[in-house]
Structures are given as structure tokens and as C-alpha cells.
Write a protein that holds these residues in place. Structure first.
Motif, mmCIF file in Angstrom:
data_model
loop_
_atom_site.group_PDB
_atom_site.id
_atom_site.type_symbol
_atom_site.label_atom_id
_atom_site.label_comp_id
_atom_site.label_asym_id
_atom_site.label_seq_id
_atom_site.Cartn_x
_atom_site.Cartn_y
_atom_site.Cartn_z
ATOM 1 N N LEU B 10 0.857 -1.187 0.000
ATOM 2 C CA LEU B 10 0.000 0.000 0.000
ATOM 3 C C LEU B 10 0.895 1.239 0.000
ATOM 4 O O LEU B 10 1.664 1.456 0.937
ATOM 5 N N LYS B 11 0.774 2.037 -1.058
ATOM 6 C CA LYS B 11 1.650 3.209 -1.181
ATOM 7 C C LYS B 11 0.981 4.434 -0.550
ATOM 8 O O LYS B 11 1.594 5.161 0.221
ATOM 9 N N ASN B 12 -0.257 4.658 -0.908
ATOM 10 C CA ASN B 12 -1.030 5.783 -0.352
ATOM 11 C C ASN B 12 -2.362 5.256 0.166
ATOM 12 O O ASN B 12 -2.886 4.280 -0.346
ATOM 13 N N ARG B 13 -2.932 5.942 1.134
ATOM 14 C CA ARG B 13 -4.318 5.634 1.516
ATOM 15 C C ARG B 13 -5.210 6.238 0.444
ATOM 16 O O ARG B 13 -5.179 7.451 0.219
ATOM 17 N N PRO B 14 -5.991 5.398 -0.260
ATOM 18 C CA PRO B 14 -6.795 5.932 -1.371
ATOM 19 C C PRO B 14 -7.770 7.002 -0.891
ATOM 20 O O PRO B 14 -8.355 6.895 0.189
ATOM 21 N N LEU B 15 -7.914 8.044 -1.685
ATOM 22 C CA LEU B 15 -8.983 9.030 -1.469
ATOM 23 C C LEU B 15 -10.068 8.677 -2.460
ATOM 24 O O LEU B 15 -9.839 8.733 -3.674
ATOM 25 N N GLY B 16 -11.217 8.277 -1.992
ATOM 26 C CA GLY B 16 -12.255 7.857 -2.926
ATOM 27 C C GLY B 16 -11.880 6.540 -3.571
ATOM 28 O O GLY B 16 -11.311 5.653 -2.927
ATOM 29 N N THR B 17 -12.198 6.413 -4.848
ATOM 30 C CA THR B 17 -11.947 5.163 -5.568
ATOM 31 C C THR B 17 -10.440 4.914 -5.693
ATOM 32 O O THR B 17 -9.712 5.795 -6.137
ATOM 33 N N ARG B 54 -9.842 -1.563 4.904
ATOM 34 C CA ARG B 54 -8.562 -1.698 5.612
ATOM 35 C C ARG B 54 -7.505 -0.736 5.077
ATOM 36 O O ARG B 54 -6.437 -0.607 5.655
ATOM 37 N N MET B 55 -7.818 -0.105 3.945
ATOM 38 C CA MET B 55 -6.855 0.850 3.379
ATOM 39 C C MET B 55 -7.034 2.254 3.959
ATOM 40 O O MET B 55 -6.205 3.124 3.742
ATOM 41 N N ASN B 56 -8.135 2.455 4.709
ATOM 42 C CA ASN B 56 -8.338 3.718 5.430
ATOM 43 C C ASN B 56 -7.739 3.599 6.819
ATOM 44 O O ASN B 56 -7.707 2.511 7.398
ATOM 45 N N ASP B 57 -7.325 4.729 7.364
ATOM 46 C CA ASP B 57 -6.739 4.705 8.705
ATOM 47 C C ASP B 57 -7.826 4.909 9.749
ATOM 48 O O ASP B 57 -7.842 5.907 10.454
ATOM 49 N N VAL B 58 -8.769 3.989 9.820
ATOM 50 C CA VAL B 58 -9.843 4.108 10.815
ATOM 51 C C VAL B 58 -10.024 2.785 11.544
ATOM 52 O O VAL B 58 -9.772 1.713 10.999
ATOM 53 N N LYS B 59 -10.472 2.907 12.773
ATOM 54 C CA LYS B 59 -10.771 1.754 13.617
ATOM 55 C C LYS B 59 -11.905 0.953 12.979
ATOM 56 O O LYS B 59 -12.908 1.508 12.564
ATOM 57 N N SER B 60 -11.735 -0.329 12.855
ATOM 58 C CA SER B 60 -12.828 -1.170 12.382
ATOM 59 C C SER B 60 -12.620 -2.546 12.995
ATOM 60 O O SER B 60 -11.862 -2.698 13.950
ATOM 61 N N TYR B 61 -13.295 -3.551 12.451
ATOM 62 C CA TYR B 61 -13.201 -4.874 13.060
ATOM 63 C C TYR B 61 -11.864 -5.547 12.783
ATOM 64 O O TYR B 61 -11.503 -6.502 13.439
ATOM 65 N N ILE B 62 -11.114 -5.079 11.782
ATOM 66 C CA ILE B 62 -9.729 -5.526 11.577
ATOM 67 C C ILE B 62 -8.872 -4.261 11.517
ATOM 68 O O ILE B 62 -9.314 -3.247 10.982
ATOM 69 N N PRO B 63 -7.656 -4.319 12.015
ATOM 70 C CA PRO B 63 -6.821 -3.105 11.970
ATOM 71 C C PRO B 63 -6.529 -2.718 10.523
ATOM 72 O O PRO B 63 -6.504 -3.575 9.637
ATOM 73 N N CYS B 244 -24.197 -7.005 5.579
ATOM 74 C CA CYS B 244 -22.922 -7.670 5.288
ATOM 75 C C CYS B 244 -21.935 -6.703 4.659
ATOM 76 O O CYS B 244 -20.751 -6.709 4.982
ATOM 77 N N GLY B 245 -22.416 -5.887 3.723
ATOM 78 C CA GLY B 245 -21.528 -4.980 3.005
ATOM 79 C C GLY B 245 -22.286 -3.760 2.543
ATOM 80 O O GLY B 245 -23.516 -3.727 2.547
ATOM 81 N N ALA B 246 -21.525 -2.733 2.159
ATOM 82 C CA ALA B 246 -22.124 -1.501 1.649
ATOM 83 C C ALA B 246 -21.183 -0.958 0.580
ATOM 84 O O ALA B 246 -20.705 0.159 0.656
ATOM 85 N N ILE B 247 -20.929 -1.819 -0.429
ATOM 86 C CA ILE B 247 -19.862 -1.520 -1.386
ATOM 87 C C ILE B 247 -20.067 -0.173 -2.071
ATOM 88 O O ILE B 247 -19.093 0.494 -2.425
ATOM 89 N N SER B 248 -21.324 0.259 -2.204
ATOM 90 C CA SER B 248 -21.570 1.544 -2.873
ATOM 91 C C SER B 248 -20.948 2.710 -2.115
ATOM 92 O O SER B 248 -20.719 3.765 -2.676
ATOM 93 N N SER B 249 -20.698 2.526 -0.822
ATOM 94 C CA SER B 249 -20.180 3.644 -0.014
ATOM 95 C C SER B 249 -18.695 3.536 0.282
ATOM 96 O O SER B 249 -18.121 4.464 0.848
ATOM 97 N N TYR B 250 -18.060 2.438 -0.080
ATOM 98 C CA TYR B 250 -16.679 2.227 0.376
ATOM 99 C C TYR B 250 -15.720 3.286 -0.161
ATOM 100 O O TYR B 250 -14.710 3.567 0.468
ATOM 101 N N ASN B 251 -16.021 3.821 -1.334
ATOM 102 C CA ASN B 251 -15.115 4.803 -1.920
ATOM 103 C C ASN B 251 -15.607 6.241 -1.761
ATOM 104 O O ASN B 251 -15.040 7.156 -2.344
ATOM 105 N N ASN B 252 -16.689 6.415 -0.969
ATOM 106 C CA ASN B 252 -17.217 7.774 -0.769
ATOM 107 C C ASN B 252 -16.227 8.642 -0.026
ATOM 108 O O ASN B 252 -15.651 8.225 0.975
ATOM 109 N N GLU B 253 -16.053 9.865 -0.518
ATOM 110 C CA GLU B 253 -15.216 10.809 0.226
ATOM 111 C C GLU B 253 -16.069 11.640 1.174
ATOM 112 O O GLU B 253 -15.618 12.078 2.209
ATOM 113 N N LYS B 254 -17.333 11.859 0.772
ATOM 114 C CA LYS B 254 -18.246 12.613 1.638
ATOM 115 C C LYS B 254 -19.128 11.637 2.410
ATOM 116 O O LYS B 254 -19.174 10.445 2.109
ATOM 117 N N ALA B 255 -19.859 12.166 3.375
ATOM 118 C CA ALA B 255 -20.795 11.338 4.124
ATOM 119 C C ALA B 255 -21.807 10.716 3.153
ATOM 120 O O ALA B 255 -22.172 11.312 2.144
#
Lengths: 337, 337
Positions: B10-17, B54-63, B244-255
Motif C-alpha cells: 500500500l503506497k497511499n491511503r486511497p482518497l475515494g476510488t 482496511r486501506m483507510n486509517d480508521v478503527k474497524s473490526y480488523i486493523p 454484510c456490506g455496503a460496497i456503494s459507499s466504500y469509496n465515498n469521500e463525503k458522508a
């Protein structure tokens, strides 16, 4: 007793926030009970936020009120004339009855209350539907464990005030959200909550971070809207959200828009469960018994906002949406004789 | 075997897609296993939507992944050299391993798979995490009953395609939502769904009303967003929504904003429960056994989108968010020898 009485009927389906123009007070004859029926003089009327939903013409868990239909809700009354062997003149009874000064009820649709357990009005609050709503929603869905953090919105209201106290009985840390400093003081000083947030003067998100340093394990939802939006980022793993009410949205004319919750629920494996107290009707006895014991032991307090006079019923109902009430809102129509 | 290999970090934390620029392919030495370790040659790599989180720097169920860390996910590989009595050269094994051509694993972190039960790749799909995700989410939370209507989004994907088939095994009526006519045809003709909706060409709300005349009892949530918004007005009483998932929102930059769900949950006493398959780790054996039986009996089919060549791993991952895959997306890095 004259043979005419007042009734409150639904005149228009409210658009947005209801107003006096949506109701009409009419004069109607007091009917005579037939065999198996009882004539009841209204003593207390319960006004409840959920009634707003019944004023819309939409499918829900209870059918909507018809136009020109007498509004009905929980009522405590006294038997004036009985054509049933089960009830005698003077009995104090509880039922879902009309907003009117006198009602005819079938003997199967009402039950006697025992004023030795608590004052009659308590059977419309802590020992009635609102107490049972708090009891089953919190314990059956919220399942608070000792040391967990429970947040309740509408915390000074009829349901929320009981929810927080039951959570304390179960050993949880309890944070209430309410709409005035008076309410905040009430739920901390009188009800024993650990902390409280005034959503009208504080930023709820920041205040929740301060008052819930270990996150939120149970959120008892009474209000919906932006207050709830602030909860989701603070949920702990396996958090539980009993969804009891969303009073902030009941008068919305447009769609109620906010952050979608799916990603929060996935991240924390959290549960949201809508419910109505009717789902637990087979267990009402169990709930009422335990609530009664806590009341007797002084572990549970209840507050009532009592409005005097049948003519003020609509005022009291409209006041619910202004957050004017502390504890259960009731109309006192007459004395028990 | 040369002693250098390729890795994806992982080189950069992706912004959006995410894009190719967020990753780098580097050359690194192939290490030697120490005592209790195994050197594994990568055969199949699983690419999964949840990795985006997991590519975002946020607390979730896996680091989260660290910057410059080798991405890891489910991998099938073959033992090249073993310093463990539990594994021998040539064994085909499964583990959470790096996106690299060779991995060192501790003997306790991998397990052998039995290719007599199914081809090796199936242990990353129907008999692996995605199959188990479908199994536990649907049966433990969704609890479909015979004759009920189950709707699944992401219906042609790795999890959704299994969810719909299990719901059919349990006697439910199954409606799938997917993003192309090819997928719609696949889930009806190949997987036996009762109906399917193409969200790219149809109005989902209208199509749901047509395909779910008796309302929706279970909604298996894989996508979030506007597709899910259309579900809530059609929920039946006591509906269940495994989230289970919310793939439509995974790349959202805004709320991610949409209609709030509280009022719908209250009206219908419905449940939403977020989960991850790890919650059920103590029951994986039970799930894998039943999935294996259904597979053997021909009741369960599975589809794979196989991308050949380690160098295309990132392409296949990015394609997940374009909905390019049918069934489970896997990279074939090498042959089993």
C-alpha cells in the motif's frame, strides 16, 4: 349527569406539525350500555407521540384513525353503569378508549386496576404501556450488562425516564439526552443518571465523546434525526439499538435524510431492532410485576405532566412535539369518586 | 526458483476510488522459513471489497493496513519448504497471506485443504470466507422461512450468489439485484433465483414492488446506498436485514446520505444486524460441512472470475468496484504442481 358529552374527532389529516384545526370538539349523546358492555366516565387520558402516526393514512402496526373518528388512546376511567357481571359501578378500569368524557366498552376490552399497588395514573405510565415499552425494549433488545454504557434519548420523557432507571438497576452507566437544563437536572438529580446532555445548548457529538469515554454499548432510540446520527460513530462492537420512537421525524413533510447507517453497523457488528410494545403482549404480566416491585422498593421513580381539563387534551398532545412534558403526559378529566 | 519475488504494498491511503497509484509492486527477497514456519508459493489470491476499508486509517473490526505494508487476504498456496512437522512439501494450504509470490507462514496460521472435496479455489469462495459469510449472515440473522420473500443485493457477486441459493434451499422466494443483464440472466438461469432486477436499467423501487407482491421478509445487504433505500418501504412486519456490506459507499469521500431508517424499523418491528464472518469463527466447521454437502448434492453452484497472473492483482481488485466480476474474484498466480 346530563346526557350530552364532548368528544375529540380527527377533522383533517395533519400536514407536518398538527394544529388545533386538525381536530374538532363535538357534542355527542352519552350512550347506554348493552348487555356485556360498561359505561365509563373518563378520569385520565394518555397522550402519546405514536398517535401522530395514526393520523396519517398509511399502513403501520396499528390502523390509522379514520377522518371524523374519535381519537383513542390509553384511558383510566370509572364505571358509571355496568351491564356486565365482571364490573361494578365505581370500579376503576383501564382500556384503549376514546378522547371523550364517557365511553362504552365491551367487558372483554377493559380491565380493573388495583389502586393499592399505585395511584391510578401510574397504570398509564410506569405500570402501563410506557413502562412496559421501556422494560421490554431495553431488556429484550438492549440487554444492558453491568458496566456497559447506555445512552437514551428523550431521556426525560415517559419512556426514556424509565429506560435510564432500569439500565441503572442493571448496573450500567447511563447517559441521557434531553432538551432543557431543567430536564438535564431532573434526570441526574431525581432519576440518578450518570450524565446528561442538553441537545439544545450542547453539540451532541462532542458531548457524547466526553460523557461516553468507553463508547456506547446500548442506544435506546426515542427521537431519530440528528441526535441519533451522533450516536453511530461511537458504537462499540456488538452494540444494540432498540428503536422505539423517532419523534423528530413524525411531523416531517419531506423525507427524513441523514447519514446511512449500514457502514457503522458492519464495522461494529451492531444491531438495530424496531419494536412496539404490542410485540410483548404475552409477557405484559411479567413486565408489570417486575416494574411494580421496583416501584415498591423505591428503585424506580416516575414523573407525570398532568394537564387539567378535557378541553386541554389537544394542547397537551401538541405540546409533546415541543418537548414540553417531563415524564408521562396525562390529561386529568375528572376525579375518581 | 530465483530468490527474488514480487510484492504489492500500500503506497497511499486511497482518497475515494482506489487507483494503481495507491499501490506499488516491489521486488523483495524470498525468505527462508525458521523453525515452525513454512515457505508457501502463492497459487490463488482472493480479492475482496472489504479490503478497501482496511486501506483507510480508521478503527474497524480488523486493523488497517499500514503504509508500505504488503496487502494481505485469503490465499491458497503450495508448500515449498517446511520447518514444521505439520506440513510437507507439496501440501496445498489456505491462510491470510500477503499479495506476493511467496509467503512465510507460522504453522498455526495456515491449514491444509482437501482437494477431494472441491477444487482448491473453492476454499476461497463457496467453501471459504465468502460462502461462510453467506451461510451465517443469511441463516443466523436473516432466518428465512419457507414461502418468505428474500431479496439480495450484489446478487451475482461472491456472497450474494451463495445467499440466494441457500435461501432457495430453505424454500424462500428469492429476488436478486445486480448490475447487468448478463448478471440477471446468470442468477435466474444458472442459480435458480425467482426474479432479478438490473439496477442500471430499471427503477429499483418499482421493480421491487412488481417482483415482491407480498413484501420483503429478508433483505441481505451487500451494497448500501440508493438500492437499499428502496427496500425499506416494502419491509414486512418482523423483517430481518443482515448487513454484510455496503460496497456503494466504500469509496465515498463525503458522508453517505439517504433516508433515515428508524421510522421504517419501528413501523414493521424489523431488525438490522451488522456482522462479519469472524463473529462465527467457532462455528466455521458446521458451516463448511453443510456448504460442502450442498455442493456435493448439486444444490449449490459457484462461479469464479479468474484473473491470470500476479501482475493483474490490482486490476482485479479495482474491478470489484466496477461490478466487473461474476461470483468470486480470484487471481491465479501459479499452477498447483
Amino acid at each position: 349527569m346530563c346526557n350530552m358529552q364532548k368528544q375529540i374527532r380527527l377533522k383533517n389529516r395533519p400536514l407536518g406539525t398538527p394544529t388545533h384545526e386538525d381536530f374538532q370538539i363535538v357534542e355527542a349523546p352519552i350512550e347506554k350500555p348493552s348487555k356485556g358492555e360498561i359505561l365509563i366516565r373518563t378520569v385520565y387520558i394518555s397522550v402519546d407521540p405514536y398517535l401522530r402516526g395514526r393520523m396519517n393514512d398509511v399502513k403501520s402496526y396499528i390502523p390509522p384513525f379514520g377522518l371524523n373518528e374519535v381519537i383513542s388512546s390509553g384511558v383510566i376511567g370509572q364505571v358509571v353503569e355496568s351491564q356486565s357481571a365482571l364490573f361494578a359501578k365505581g370500579d376503576v378500569v383501564l382500556g384503549i378508549l376514546g378522547w371523550q368524557e364517557y365511553s362504552i366498552a365491551k367487558e372483554t376490552s377493559i380491565r380493573k386496576i388495583d389502586q393499592n399497588l399505585a395511584p391510578a395514573s401510574a397504570f398509564l405510565s410506569v405500570l402501563g404501556m410506557t413502562g412496559l415499552t421501556a422494560y421490554f425494549g431495553l431488556l429484550d433488545i438492549g440487554k444492558p450488562k453491568e458496566g456497559e454504557t447506555v445512552v437514551v434519548s428523550g431521556a426525560a420523557g415517559a419512556v426514556g425516564s424509565i429506560v435510564g432507571q432500569i439500565a441503572k438497576i442493571k448496573g450500567a452507566r447511563v447517559v441521557g439526552i434531553a432538551g432543557s437544563d431543567e430536564k438535564v437536572k431532573f434526570i441526574i438529580d431525581e432519576l440518578g443518571f450518570d450524565a446528561a446532555i442538553n441537545y439544545n445548548t450542547q453539540d451532541v457529538g462532542t458531548a457524547l465523546q466526553e460523557t461516553c469515554p468507553n463508547g456506547i454499548d446500548v442506544y435506546f432510540e426515542n427521537v431519530g434525526g440528528q441526535i441519533s446520527d451522533s450516536i453511530f460513530p461511537l458504537l462499540n462492537n456488538f452494540a444494540r439499538i432498540p428503536v422505539c420512537g423517532a419523534i423528530s421525524s413524525y411531523n416531517n413533510e419531506k423525507a427524513d435524510i441523514g447519514p446511512r447507517v449500514q457502514a457503522y453497523l458492519i464495522k461494529t457488528s451492531s444491531l438495530m431492532q424496531g419494536f412496539t410494545v404490542g410485540n410483548y403482549s404475552s409477557r405484559f404480566g411479567e413486565g408489570a410485576k417486575e416494574l411494580g416491585s421496583w416501584l415498591k422498593e423505591g428503585k424506580l421513580k416516575y414523573e407525570e405532566t398532568l394537564t387539567e381539563g378535557f378541553d386541554h387534551t389537544i394542547d397537551a398532545f401538541l405540546d409533546l412535539f415541543k418537548g414540553a412534558n417531563l415524564g408521562k403526559s396525562l390529561i386529568k378529566v375528572a376525579e375518581i369518586e
